[in-house]
Write a protein that holds these residues in place. Structure first.
Motif, mmCIF file in Angstrom:
data_model
loop_
_atom_site.group_PDB
_atom_site.id
_atom_site.type_symbol
_atom_site.label_atom_id
_atom_site.label_comp_id
_atom_site.label_asym_id
_atom_site.label_seq_id
_atom_site.Cartn_x
_atom_site.Cartn_y
_atom_site.Cartn_z
ATOM 1 N N ALA A 276 0.827 -1.210 0.000
ATOM 2 C CA ALA A 276 0.000 0.000 0.000
ATOM 3 C C ALA A 276 0.858 1.255 0.000
ATOM 4 O O ALA A 276 0.525 2.253 -0.665
ATOM 5 C CB ALA A 276 -0.941 -0.014 1.201
ATOM 6 N N ALA A 277 1.949 1.217 0.750
ATOM 7 C CA ALA A 277 2.816 2.398 0.819
ATOM 8 C C ALA A 277 3.522 2.673 -0.493
ATOM 9 O O ALA A 277 3.922 3.808 -0.767
ATOM 10 C CB ALA A 277 3.843 2.219 1.928
ATOM 11 N N SER A 278 3.681 1.641 -1.314
ATOM 12 C CA SER A 278 4.379 1.848 -2.586
ATOM 13 C C SER A 278 3.530 2.590 -3.605
ATOM 14 O O SER A 278 4.035 2.997 -4.653
ATOM 15 C CB SER A 278 4.811 0.495 -3.163
ATOM 16 N N GLY A 279 2.230 2.749 -3.330
ATOM 17 C CA GLY A 279 1.364 3.526 -4.209
ATOM 18 C C GLY A 279 0.617 2.717 -5.243
ATOM 19 O O GLY A 279 -0.030 3.303 -6.126
ATOM 20 N N VAL A 280 0.654 1.386 -5.162
ATOM 21 C CA VAL A 280 -0.076 0.574 -6.133
ATOM 22 C C VAL A 280 -1.567 0.638 -5.833
ATOM 23 O O VAL A 280 -1.989 1.070 -4.767
ATOM 24 C CB VAL A 280 0.421 -0.892 -6.106
ATOM 25 N N GLY A 281 -2.368 0.180 -6.772
ATOM 26 C CA GLY A 281 -3.809 0.217 -6.605
ATOM 27 C C GLY A 281 -4.310 -0.744 -5.544
ATOM 28 O O GLY A 281 -3.624 -1.701 -5.156
ATOM 29 N N GLY A 282 -5.551 -0.489 -5.093
ATOM 30 C CA GLY A 282 -6.122 -1.316 -4.042
ATOM 31 C C GLY A 282 -6.266 -2.769 -4.442
ATOM 32 O O GLY A 282 -6.092 -3.666 -3.608
ATOM 33 N N HIS A 283 -6.592 -3.029 -5.729
ATOM 34 C CA HIS A 283 -6.753 -4.415 -6.164
ATOM 35 C C HIS A 283 -5.420 -5.157 -6.135
ATOM 36 O O HIS A 283 -5.373 -6.363 -5.877
ATOM 37 C CB HIS A 283 -7.355 -4.463 -7.569
ATOM 38 N N VAL A 284 -4.321 -4.430 -6.391
ATOM 39 C CA VAL A 284 -2.999 -5.065 -6.328
ATOM 40 C C VAL A 284 -2.651 -5.414 -4.876
ATOM 41 O O VAL A 284 -2.093 -6.484 -4.601
ATOM 42 C CB VAL A 284 -1.932 -4.135 -6.928
ATOM 43 N N VAL A 285 -2.984 -4.503 -3.969
ATOM 44 C CA VAL A 285 -2.748 -4.771 -2.551
ATOM 45 C C VAL A 285 -3.534 -6.009 -2.106
ATOM 46 O O VAL A 285 -3.022 -6.877 -1.403
ATOM 47 C CB VAL A 285 -3.132 -3.556 -1.687
ATOM 48 N N LEU A 286 -4.796 -6.071 -2.552
ATOM 49 C CA LEU A 286 -5.633 -7.213 -2.190
ATOM 50 C C LEU A 286 -5.067 -8.509 -2.749
ATOM 51 O O LEU A 286 -4.966 -9.521 -2.032
ATOM 52 C CB LEU A 286 -7.057 -6.998 -2.703
#
Length: 372
Positions: free
Chosen positions: A170-180
């Motif tokens: 999340a801190a790297s700035g990727v999208g929410g779907h990538v975090v999920l």
């Protein structure tokens, strides 16, 4: 010098109204503690039951002491302390090792050593009670330590590792779907790794025990052995017997030697072992499945807000709160099993978990800023 009887009160001043209030609280707590031990005894058998009933009897003696001091001032019964009420509820409905762990801590904090109206014997009783309850709690911890160790530490691994992964992504700035997706991948990868590791560990242990267990070849080969060489002596010496004991046992096995020597050298005949290895150390598949589930149960917590569509900082805050509560719970369980302060262990667990997540968050932020 004349000794003071341990059952006699210490030299003391005249009681005040605050003393009377304290005595009434002592009376209520002693009644509650005796009821706790009786409730625990109702769920035990044999020696443990007798020990718990003995503790209840001792608390009854303490109760009688305060009732005698109070006399007509006893009045209506007051409510026991919140700790005693909680222990009573747990003892009546669960009767688990956690009750004994909490009771151990309660006994260790007895105020009788500093109370001039308590007898030296009462103060000594409470110190001994702590050791008695500690011994009973150790029995329960020994029976449950393997299961709870796997459950608590497996879940804790899932909580910390997946929160760290989610925070870093999340801190790297990727999208929410990538975090999920990263969280789900971390859950599956970690759970599979835990399961596979436990499977290999248990299977290897079973194979090692199988290879180390003596065979029963002596039962079938003994009749054909050369009696002048007696290789059977070497077998028993290899199993750890002394020369004298090995010779005596070999003679007994061969059936041609009887003597009036030390009877302790006469050992029980060998018998075929019937113990099921699955019962002794558990099934490798069962251990693997439980480790998978324990890890997954912890690893799913950090991704719950992302599963419900939350993104960004709000999702991380919710994930942190959920994981924090779970870490406090696992830390408290560890503290109870160790007979230590649940709060201290809970805060330690929380600090370690959040510390790891903070490190990965910072690394993710730095990586995202550098790439961006």
């Amino acid at each position: 010098m004349q000794k003071t009887s341990p059952t006699a009160p210490r030299p003391r001043r005249d009681p005040s109204s605050s003393d009377v209030r304290r005595w009434r609280q002592y009376l209520a707590d002693e009644r509650a503690e005796a009821a706790i031990y009786r409730a625990l005894a109702s769920r035990r058998e044999g020696e443990e039951r007798d020990i718990l009933l003995g503790l209840a009897e001792a608390e009854g003696r303490h109760e009688a002491h305060w009732r005698t001091l109070l006399g007509e001032k006893a009045g209506r019964p007051v409510a026991p302390s919140l700790r005693s009420q909680l222990l009573g509820f747990l003892a009546r409905h669960f009767g688990s090792v956690f009750v004994l762990a909490l009771a151990q801590r309660a006994e260790s904090r007895s105020p009788y050593a500093d109370d001039p109206f308590a007898t030296p014997a009462m103060a000594a009783d409470e110190r001994i009670h702590e050791e008695v309850v500690r011994g009973l709690a150790i029995r329960g911890r020994t029976r449950l330590s393997g299961t709870f160790r796997a459950a608590v530490f497996g879940a804790n691994d899932g909580l910390v590792s997946n929160l760290s992964l989610v925070a870093g992504m999340a801190a790297s700035g990727v999208g929410g779907h990538v975090v999920l997706l990263s969280g789900v991948a971390g859950l599956l990868a970690g759970a599979l790794s835990m399961g596979a590791g436990e499977f290999i560990s248990v299977r290897s242990q079973r194979e090692l025990l199988s290879a180390s267990r003596p065979t029963q070849i002596t039962l079938t080969a003994a009749p054909d052995l050369d009696l002048t060489q007696n290789e059977l002596v070497l077998v028993y010496k290899a199993r750890g017997m002394s020369q004298q004991a090995a010779e005596h046992r070999a003679a007994e096995r061969l059936g041609h030697f009887a003597c009036d020597c030390d009877p302790s050298l006469s050992l029980h005949p060998e018998k075929e072992e019937t113990e099921d290895e699955h019962e002794a150390i558990g099934s490798a598949w069962g251990a693997a499945l439980s480790s998978f589930c324990f890890f997954a149960s912890g690893a799913i917590v950090p991704i719950i807000p992302f599963l419900f569509g939350m993104i960004g900082v709000p999702a991380l805050i919710v994930a942190g709160v959920l994981v924090g509560l779970a870490l406090l719970g696992t830390g408290a369980v560890v503290g109870l099993l160790a007979g230590a302060s649940p709060l201290t262990r809970a805060l330690r667990q929380l600090g370690i978990g959040f510390g790891a997540a903070a490190v990965t968050y910072i690394l993710g932020w730095v990586f995202g800023a550098t790439v961006g």
